[in-house]
Write a protein that holds these residues in place. Structure first.
Motif, short mmCIF file in Angstrom:
data_model
loop_
_atom_site.label_atom_id
_atom_site.label_comp_id
_atom_site.label_asym_id
_atom_site.label_seq_id
_atom_site.Cartn_x
_atom_site.Cartn_y
_atom_site.Cartn_z
N ARG A 55 39.49 34.93 43.09
CA ARG A 55 40.84 35.39 43.39
C ARG A 55 40.85 36.25 44.66
NH1 ARG A 55 45.14 36.86 38.79
NH2 ARG A 55 46.61 37.99 40.05
N TYR A 56 39.79 37.03 44.82
CA TYR A 56 39.67 37.86 46.02
C TYR A 56 39.61 36.95 47.26
CZ TYR A 56 36.88 40.07 49.67
OH TYR A 56 36.40 40.48 50.88
N ARG A 57 38.80 35.87 47.20
CA ARG A 57 38.67 34.95 48.34
C ARG A 57 40.01 34.28 48.64
NH1 ARG A 57 33.81 33.26 46.06
NH2 ARG A 57 34.81 31.38 45.27
N PRO A 99 33.33 41.68 27.86
CA PRO A 99 34.14 40.94 28.82
C PRO A 99 33.69 39.48 28.92
CG PRO A 99 32.62 42.40 29.96
CD PRO A 99 32.46 42.67 28.50
N ASP A 100 34.59 38.66 29.37
CA ASP A 100 34.29 37.25 29.63
C ASP A 100 33.14 37.20 30.64
OD1 ASP A 100 34.30 34.64 30.49
OD2 ASP A 100 36.48 34.45 30.39
N ARG A 137 44.25 32.54 37.59
CA ARG A 137 44.46 32.72 36.15
C ARG A 137 43.87 34.03 35.68
NH1 ARG A 137 44.17 27.02 33.06
NH2 ARG A 137 45.62 25.94 34.41
N THR A 138 44.50 34.55 34.66
CA THR A 138 44.05 35.81 34.09
C THR A 138 43.88 35.63 32.60
OG1 THR A 138 46.29 36.52 33.69
CG2 THR A 138 45.33 37.12 35.82
N ALA A 139 43.34 36.65 31.98
CA ALA A 139 43.12 36.54 30.53
C ALA A 139 44.43 36.29 29.80
CB ALA A 139 42.46 37.80 30.01
N ARG A 184 42.99 35.43 48.07
CA ARG A 184 43.91 36.39 48.71
C ARG A 184 43.47 36.69 50.13
NH1 ARG A 184 46.42 40.38 44.23
NH2 ARG A 184 47.09 38.71 42.89
N ARG A 195 35.50 35.12 38.47
CA ARG A 195 36.94 34.87 38.55
C ARG A 195 37.60 35.83 39.53
NH1 ARG A 195 38.17 34.85 32.90
NH2 ARG A 195 39.33 36.79 33.09
N ALA A 196 37.18 37.09 39.45
CA ALA A 196 37.73 38.08 40.38
C ALA A 196 37.35 37.74 41.81
CB ALA A 196 37.21 39.48 40.00
N ALA A 197 36.11 37.25 42.01
CA ALA A 197 35.66 36.90 43.36
C ALA A 197 36.46 35.73 43.91
CB ALA A 197 34.18 36.56 43.34
N LEU A 222 34.01 36.84 34.30
CA LEU A 222 35.01 37.76 34.83
C LEU A 222 34.80 38.07 36.31
CD1 LEU A 222 37.46 39.52 34.09
CD2 LEU A 222 35.87 41.37 33.62
N VAL A 223 33.57 38.41 36.70
CA VAL A 223 33.33 38.79 38.10
C VAL A 223 33.55 37.58 39.01
CG1 VAL A 223 31.64 39.70 39.73
CG2 VAL A 223 31.72 40.60 37.40
N PRO A 243 41.39 30.49 40.20
CA PRO A 243 41.30 31.89 40.58
C PRO A 243 42.52 32.70 40.21
CG PRO A 243 41.54 30.48 42.51
CD PRO A 243 41.29 29.59 41.35
#
Lengths: 318, 186
Positions: A33-35, A22-23, A73-75, A37, A29-31, A26-27, A71
């Protein structure tokens, strides 16, 4: 089939995902995006619709300001302004293809290619490659074996064995030296050679790696049906060259070369494969020599001083 | 508390087991890029409920990946990259012409992976659980939160469709290696 569909599926799955990592971001980026949202949810709970609109506006501002690490953006969407945008940028694809081919060249698996040519000089060429040996067998269009070339790395050089089946001749030649071949200049030569006779090229891992590294073929970026397309943008190339790479393993799957030279129009389709080093597969690295063929000894030549030497060196990936 | 510190357990998990998690997500989503997006979506979901994760976070994350793949992912995801029949799609009949050797097996495996990606999400998830994760039918049912019968029927239907795909690649009428008779490839 001798194996059940369940076994084949398990093997296919293993092969399809080998080497995936994985990139590293990744984590994070997810964090992010989570913040983002969470901010929207909080705004919604406090101020209703107006708050949501404001939070979305803020998030979009943050996203655009933070560029590649946005945040939202996705793969799949990282490079993608539209629906059919590339799933990976070219540099990513190119580096993965190079790495996969390098690994294929180093490993003990056998890189296999089957080239069918139509048009002028029609026929079939099968080639098997390992790190220290390659063998190619050429068949005429009706399926008669007429030529084979086997090259083995030996101390101080390369040993070449040519079998002319129609004339019942066997020739040995020692090519001394390593025949130093330098990346891009040779790749250009190879592309030129492809235009003349694609069957001369049998070390596909080395050849394709050079073509990719020297940008003689480039990724068109689009991924469809699990395949990534590469194409030759060479303006001087008299025809076209398209290679399809497996998007999971980044190993070449097929290559189609066409020549539009007047009087020399042909199309060759090469299918690539990677075979395990079983006894049956290793047997393909040697050409059959029927009894009674006449032996011819060709004087040794120095690699690097002749076109043949360079070709030999290329065939063994030097 | 900064997010990096708050989710450091997840960061460590992805650093340690990221490859395996991405492999599962890739098989479920159909491509490495879509798999990474699925894994990212699952990580977001786990972060939202992080305070509830008491046991092994990997189990929780895996379960989330499967649930997203089956229930929501197909609804939320962008238009998929695979657009159906295209010139680049593997065509068994075209590739088999003049191809008498081991690439049949390679192409069969590629075709199976493509066929897997085209199955309905639940059938795909069941096949990944059974033949990638090597779980039993009851364990697969537990992971997906469905009945044992659903797992059995999904696996059966999924395998039947893959078997149909594979039939085009069966090398029964093609010799495994070329017999050479008097220098002629027969």
């Amino acid at each position: 089939m001798s194996r059940t569909i369940e076994d084949l599926l398990a093997t296919s799955m293993r092969e399809a995902v080998t080497g995936l990592t994985p990139d590293p971001d990744l984590v994070a980026r997810a964090a992010r995006r989570y913040r983002q949202r969470a901010r929207v949810r909080r705004a919604a709970s406090v101020t209703g619709f107006a708050g949501i609109a404001a939070a979305v506006a803020i998030s979009l501002t943050v996203a655009s300001a933070s560029g590649g690490n946005a945040p939202g953006r996705t793969a799949q969407g990282r490079n993608a302004p539209g629906l059919h945008a590339p799933v990976r940028d070219d540099a990513y694809v190119v580096s993965h293809v190079e790495n996969a081919l390098t690994a294929a060249g180093r490993g003990n698996r056998i890189f296999f290619s089957s080239t069918t040519q139509t048009g002028s000089n029609p026929g079939l060429t099968l080639a098997w490659n390992t790190r220290d040996r390659f063998n190619e067998m050429e068949y005429t269009s009706p399926g008669h074996l007429f030529f084979s070339l086997t090259v083995t790395r030996v101390r101080g050089g390369l040993r070449e064995l040519v079998v002319q089946y129609l004339h019942q001749l066997v020739g040995h030649q020692l090519v001394t030296g390593t025949g130093s071949v330098h990346g891009c200049a040779t790749a250009a030569d190879i592309l030129e050679t492809l235009g003349a006779n694609p069957n001369l090229l049998t070390n596909w891992p080395a050849t394709i790696r050079a073509l990719v590294a020297c940008k003689l073929i480039t990724s068109a970026g689009h991924q469809r049906a699990g395949l990534i397309r590469f194409a030759a943008p060479q303006p001087g190339f008299p025809g076209s060259l398209t290679m399809l790479v497996n998007a999971s393993t980044f190993l070449p799957s097929r290559m189609v070369v066409t020549s539009s030279v007047p009087g020399q129009k042909w199309q060759s389709t090469t299918v690539f494969g990677s075979l395990p080093p079983t006894r049956a597969n290793l047997a393909h690295l040697s050409a059959p020599i029927p009894a009674g063929f006449t032996q011819i000894n060709v004087p040794p030549e120095s690699a690097g001083q002749s076109v043949d030497g360079n070709e030999m060196a290329w065939m063994l990936g030097q | 508390v900064r997010a990096e510190e708050r989710f450091e357990g997840l960061t460590a998990l992805v650093a340690r087991r990221g490859g395996a998690l991405l492999a599962t997500a890739t098989l479920l989503a159909g491509s490495p890029a879509a798999g990474e997006d699925l894994l990212q979506a699952a990580l977001e979901r786990v972060m939202r409920h992080w305070h509830r994760v008491k046991d092994d976070p990997e189990v929780y994350l895996r379960r989330t990946i499967y649930h997203l793949a089956v229930d929501q992912w197909r609804v939320r995801r962008r238009r998929p990259e695979v657009l159906g029949k295209s010139e680049t799609e593997l065509d068994a009949a075209a590739l088999r012409a003049g191809q008498p050797d081991g690439t049949d097996a390679v192409n069969l495996r590629l075709a199976l992976i493509q066929g897997l990606a085209q199955l309905p999400p639940r059938q795909r998830a069941v096949l990944v659980l059974r033949y990638w994760e090597q779980l039993s039918e009851s364990e697969a049912a537990d992971m997906l939160g469905c009945s044992l019968g659903t797992v059995k029927s999904s696996a059966s239907r999924g395998l039947a469709r893959l078997r149909d795909n594979a039939a085009a690649w069966t090398a029964a009428d093609i010799p495994a290696s070329k017999p050479l008779v008097n220098g002629t490839w027969s």
